[in-house]
Design a protein around this motif. Structure first.
Motif, mmCIF file in Angstrom:
data_model
loop_
_atom_site.group_PDB
_atom_site.id
_atom_site.type_symbol
_atom_site.label_atom_id
_atom_site.label_comp_id
_atom_site.label_asym_id
_atom_site.label_seq_id
_atom_site.Cartn_x
_atom_site.Cartn_y
_atom_site.Cartn_z
ATOM 1 N N ASP A 176 0.873 -1.427 -0.234
ATOM 2 C CA ASP A 176 -0.046 0.054 0.056
ATOM 3 C C ASP A 176 0.879 1.277 0.009
ATOM 4 N N PHE A 177 2.116 1.017 0.166
ATOM 5 C CA PHE A 177 2.887 2.412 -0.005
ATOM 6 C C PHE A 177 2.783 3.129 1.168
ATOM 7 N N ARG A 178 2.446 2.490 2.127
ATOM 8 C CA ARG A 178 2.416 3.130 3.379
ATOM 9 C C ARG A 178 3.121 2.340 4.576
ATOM 10 N N THR A 179 2.819 1.160 4.680
ATOM 11 C CA THR A 179 3.701 0.069 5.258
ATOM 12 C C THR A 179 4.458 -0.786 4.627
ATOM 13 N N PHE A 180 5.392 -1.174 5.082
ATOM 14 C CA PHE A 180 6.580 -1.966 4.358
ATOM 15 C C PHE A 180 7.450 -2.697 5.250
ATOM 16 N N THR A 181 8.063 -3.720 4.775
ATOM 17 C CA THR A 181 9.197 -4.529 5.269
ATOM 18 C C THR A 181 10.309 -3.732 5.764
ATOM 19 N N ALA A 182 11.221 -4.327 6.486
ATOM 20 C CA ALA A 182 12.618 -3.857 6.867
ATOM 21 C C ALA A 182 13.419 -3.862 5.583
ATOM 22 N N PRO A 183 14.393 -2.900 5.521
ATOM 23 C CA PRO A 183 15.110 -2.614 4.203
ATOM 24 C C PRO A 183 16.051 -3.631 4.021
ATOM 25 N N GLN A 184 16.327 -4.350 3.001
ATOM 26 C CA GLN A 184 17.175 -5.187 2.456
ATOM 27 C C GLN A 184 18.085 -4.634 1.113
ATOM 28 N N LEU A 185 19.279 -5.168 1.403
ATOM 29 C CA LEU A 185 20.262 -4.890 0.166
ATOM 30 C C LEU A 185 19.875 -5.677 -1.140
ATOM 31 N N TYR A 186 19.889 -4.911 -2.152
ATOM 32 C CA TYR A 186 19.418 -5.344 -3.452
ATOM 33 C C TYR A 186 20.260 -5.431 -4.309
ATOM 34 N N ILE A 187 21.237 -4.246 -4.573
ATOM 35 C CA ILE A 187 22.351 -4.137 -5.539
ATOM 36 C C ILE A 187 23.368 -3.469 -4.872
ATOM 37 N N GLU A 188 24.705 -4.190 -5.094
ATOM 38 C CA GLU A 188 25.781 -3.531 -4.607
ATOM 39 C C GLU A 188 26.997 -3.900 -5.729
ATOM 40 N N ARG A 189 27.631 -2.883 -6.144
ATOM 41 C CA ARG A 189 28.706 -3.066 -6.945
ATOM 42 C C ARG A 189 30.078 -3.134 -6.400
ATOM 43 N N GLY A 190 31.093 -3.669 -6.870
ATOM 44 C CA GLY A 190 32.331 -3.883 -6.076
ATOM 45 C C GLY A 190 33.133 -2.713 -5.656
ATOM 46 N N GLY A 191 34.048 -2.858 -4.874
ATOM 47 C CA GLY A 191 34.833 -1.827 -4.343
ATOM 48 C C GLY A 191 34.253 -0.597 -3.970
ATOM 49 N N THR A 192 34.498 0.519 -4.369
ATOM 50 C CA THR A 192 34.099 1.885 -4.343
ATOM 51 C C THR A 192 33.031 2.175 -5.006
ATOM 52 N N GLN A 193 32.671 1.575 -6.031
ATOM 53 C CA GLN A 193 31.638 1.908 -6.960
ATOM 54 C C GLN A 193 30.302 2.117 -6.535
ATOM 55 N N GLY A 194 29.845 3.367 -6.450
ATOM 56 C CA GLY A 194 28.171 3.328 -6.079
ATOM 57 C C GLY A 194 27.548 3.367 -7.150
ATOM 58 N N LEU A 195 26.006 3.393 -6.880
ATOM 59 C CA LEU A 195 25.018 3.072 -7.708
ATOM 60 C C LEU A 195 23.880 3.939 -7.249
ATOM 61 N N ILE A 196 23.351 4.494 -8.124
ATOM 62 C CA ILE A 196 22.209 5.555 -7.698
ATOM 63 C C ILE A 196 20.858 5.138 -8.333
ATOM 64 N N ASP A 197 20.871 5.357 -9.699
ATOM 65 C CA ASP A 197 19.751 5.084 -10.738
ATOM 66 C C ASP A 197 19.736 3.847 -11.262
ATOM 67 N N THR A 198 18.479 3.027 -10.908
ATOM 68 C CA THR A 198 18.223 1.849 -11.640
ATOM 69 C C THR A 198 16.696 1.681 -11.968
ATOM 70 N N GLN A 199 16.471 1.178 -12.977
ATOM 71 C CA GLN A 199 14.944 0.958 -13.215
ATOM 72 C C GLN A 199 14.648 -0.507 -13.812
ATOM 73 N N ILE A 200 13.711 -1.121 -13.638
ATOM 74 C CA ILE A 200 13.267 -2.213 -14.160
ATOM 75 C C ILE A 200 11.874 -2.328 -15.031
ATOM 76 N N ILE A 201 12.232 -2.928 -16.112
ATOM 77 C CA ILE A 201 10.940 -3.151 -16.849
ATOM 78 C C ILE A 201 10.661 -4.737 -17.218
ATOM 79 N N GLU A 202 9.319 -4.880 -17.046
ATOM 80 C CA GLU A 202 8.878 -6.261 -17.335
ATOM 81 C C GLU A 202 8.658 -6.770 -18.910
ATOM 82 N N VAL A 203 9.165 -7.506 -19.441
ATOM 83 C CA VAL A 203 8.718 -8.153 -20.653
ATOM 84 C C VAL A 203 7.826 -9.425 -20.522
ATOM 85 N N PRO A 204 6.681 -9.341 -20.324
ATOM 86 C CA PRO A 204 5.839 -10.635 -20.031
ATOM 87 C C PRO A 204 6.104 -11.963 -21.107
ATOM 88 N N THR A 205 6.271 -11.543 -22.437
ATOM 89 C CA THR A 205 6.665 -12.414 -23.406
ATOM 90 C C THR A 205 7.888 -12.908 -23.554
#
Length: 484
Positions: A192-221
């Motif tokens: 519902d975008f009001r309540t949510f689970t505890a945060p979990q790490l999703y993506i991490e790159r190696g070393g000191t490389q940071g990551l800010i922008d990421t977007q997913i698209i679904e391709v059902p076929t």
């Protein structure tokens, strides 16, 4: 508590979770909606006074964009930092509910990037709608508050996960982990975008490389061999693929062969990857914000996302008048497109309301109070759109603010204020007026209250009021001209 009772409690909790999951997954998938006919983009424009708010644009073909609402902002954040960036448009699987989730950040207020990244808001801003045009008041969700040392919560995105029947909401947080402070992608699950689970790490790159922008698209076929594709700004623009959102992802490559990177590879340095599928065909656009040169978004397209070598640059596109910064695109059904264009597509003229007996003065708002003034600055404080009345669209009008979209002139205790539409019938009635021939001269106009028809809009000691009109002075004070 006994162990036996703990076991019973665990079984009951599992049953409840299973029931909740079945309940949430009951709606049909978005792919089963009516055919898509258009496209809606939500974005911000930059670090100007009003740039870090929600703007919308529309496209018929997915390449050429027209600014909606006459190029003005559509939603203004009134919570947190009172600014938003990186808006994500989210549709429920059944197409009966929508959300906008955005970064709670306003650089234009004087915040430095260092402060924003290390001592910024750990919350996201959320709006909700059932029709894409009437939006709730915004609220905050502190998604990164549970991450030790979290400095911010930036660039949110959300995707419905059929495996769990809820949404994976993910974003970037700058924090220390294993001795390295950098941006990583974290996620929570929410229904519902009001309540949510505890945060979990999703993506991490190696070393000191940071990551800010990421977007997913679904391709059902699963064109290209996978159901989901992910584009991430991690020094390069890295493309990954998976068959489940929270499963293992396979790296397909990056865009360095096209001279495109997020900085590490040089060339055309971009950020804010933004996916969209073209309506009715297996072709996808990946929009990239050329922030380093200030040229704005450009699309590259592919008919097979299974390899980064399939992308092609495009020149047959147009971005409209507003600069478009990191946002998202939603494919629209005909019904959705009709509602969106009906609300924000028409070029409603901007007007001023001139006083009859003080003709150098115009109706304006100042600190949400309403009065008549000369030499109004900023000029937008005296600019309104006369839109169909909120309570009665036949022969009635409401005064919509130009620089505070979603705000209207309304009477409250017979005094006038500029206030946000709260969706109630009382607000709609208080903000609705019948335009009639001027009480002092019929070539001008007067405005009769919808819910107090014996009262009219008038100024008294330069302040706007709603009063009965009984004499010549009152008739002059209640007469105005709608002008450009």
């Amino acid at each position: 508590m006994s162990r036996a009772w703990l076991r019973v409690s665990a079984v009951l909790a599992a049953a409840c979770l299973l029931f909740a999951s079945l309940s949430v997954t009951a709606p049909k998938r978005a792919a089963a909606l009516e055919p898509f006919t258009g496209y809606l983009m939500a974005h911000f424009t930059g670090e100007s006074a009003n740039g870090e708010q929600i703007y919308l644009a529309h496209s018929d073909d997915g390449l050429r964009w027209t600014d909606l609402n006459n190029g003005q902002l559509v939603l203004r954040s009134t919570v947190g930092t009172r600014g938003v960036r990186d808006p994500a448009l989210v549709r429920s699987p059944a197409g009966d509910r929508y959300w906008i989730v955005a970064t709670d950040l306003r650089i234009a207020s004087g915040t430095s990037w260092s402060d924003a990244a290390n001592r910024g808001s750990t919350s996201l801003v959320v709006w909700e709608s059932r029709d894409l045009v009437n939006w709730s008041a915004p609220w905050l969700i502190n998604v990164a508050g549970g991450i030790p040392g979290a400095g911010n919560a930036w660039a949110p995105e959300a995707v419905h996960n059929p495996a769990t029947g809820d949404y994976v909401l993910y974003w970037a947080t700058n924090s220390a982990r294993n001795g390295v402070t950098k941006h990583r992608i974290w996620y929570v699950r929410t229904g519902d975008f009001r309540t949510f689970t505890a945060p979990q790490l999703y993506i991490e790159r190696g070393g000191t490389q940071g990551l800010i922008d990421t977007q997913i698209i679904e391709v059902p076929t699963s064109v290209g061999g996978y159901r989901y594709y992910r584009a991430s700004a991690d020094g390069h623009i890295t493309i990954e693929a998976a068959d489940s959102i929270l499963g293992s992802w396979t790296t397909l490559g990056n865009l360095s062969h096209m001279g495109i990177s997020n900085g590490t590879g040089g060339g055309n340095v971009v950020e804010g990857p933004m996916w969209a599928q073209f309506n009715g065909r297996n072709e996808w656009a990946l929009w990239l914000d050329q922030f380093a040169t200030g040229r704005g978004y450009m699309p590259i397209t592919s008919t097979n996302l299974g390899s980064t070598q399939n992308f092609r640059t495009r020149t047959d596109y147009g971005m409209g008048g507003n600069r478009k910064r990191h946002g998202s695109i939603l494919n629209l059904t005909a019904a959705e497109e009709g509602r969106v264009l009906g609300r924000w597509g028409a070029a409603v003229p901007i007007n001023r309301i001139q006083s009859y007996n003080f003709q150098d003065r115009y109706v304006r708002h100042a600190d949400l109070d309403v009065r008549i003034d000369a030499n109004v600055s900023p000029a937008q404080d005296a600019q309104f759109r006369l839109v169909p009345g909120l309570a009665n669209s036949s022969g009635h009008v409401s005064f919509a603010s130009v620089n505070f979209p979603g705000y209207y002139l309304r009477h409250y205790g017979f005094d006038f204020v500029l206030a946000p539409d709260d969706g109630t019938a009382t607000f709609a009635a208080d903000a609705t007026f019948r335009q009639v021939p001027g009480l002092a001269t019929t070539s001008w106009a007067s405005f009769q209250s919808y819910n107090y028809p014996d009262r009219y809009v008038r100024h008294y000691d330069y302040l706007l009021r709603l009063d009965p009109i009984t004499d010549a002075q009152g008739r002059a004070d209640a007469t105005f001209r709608v002008t450009s």
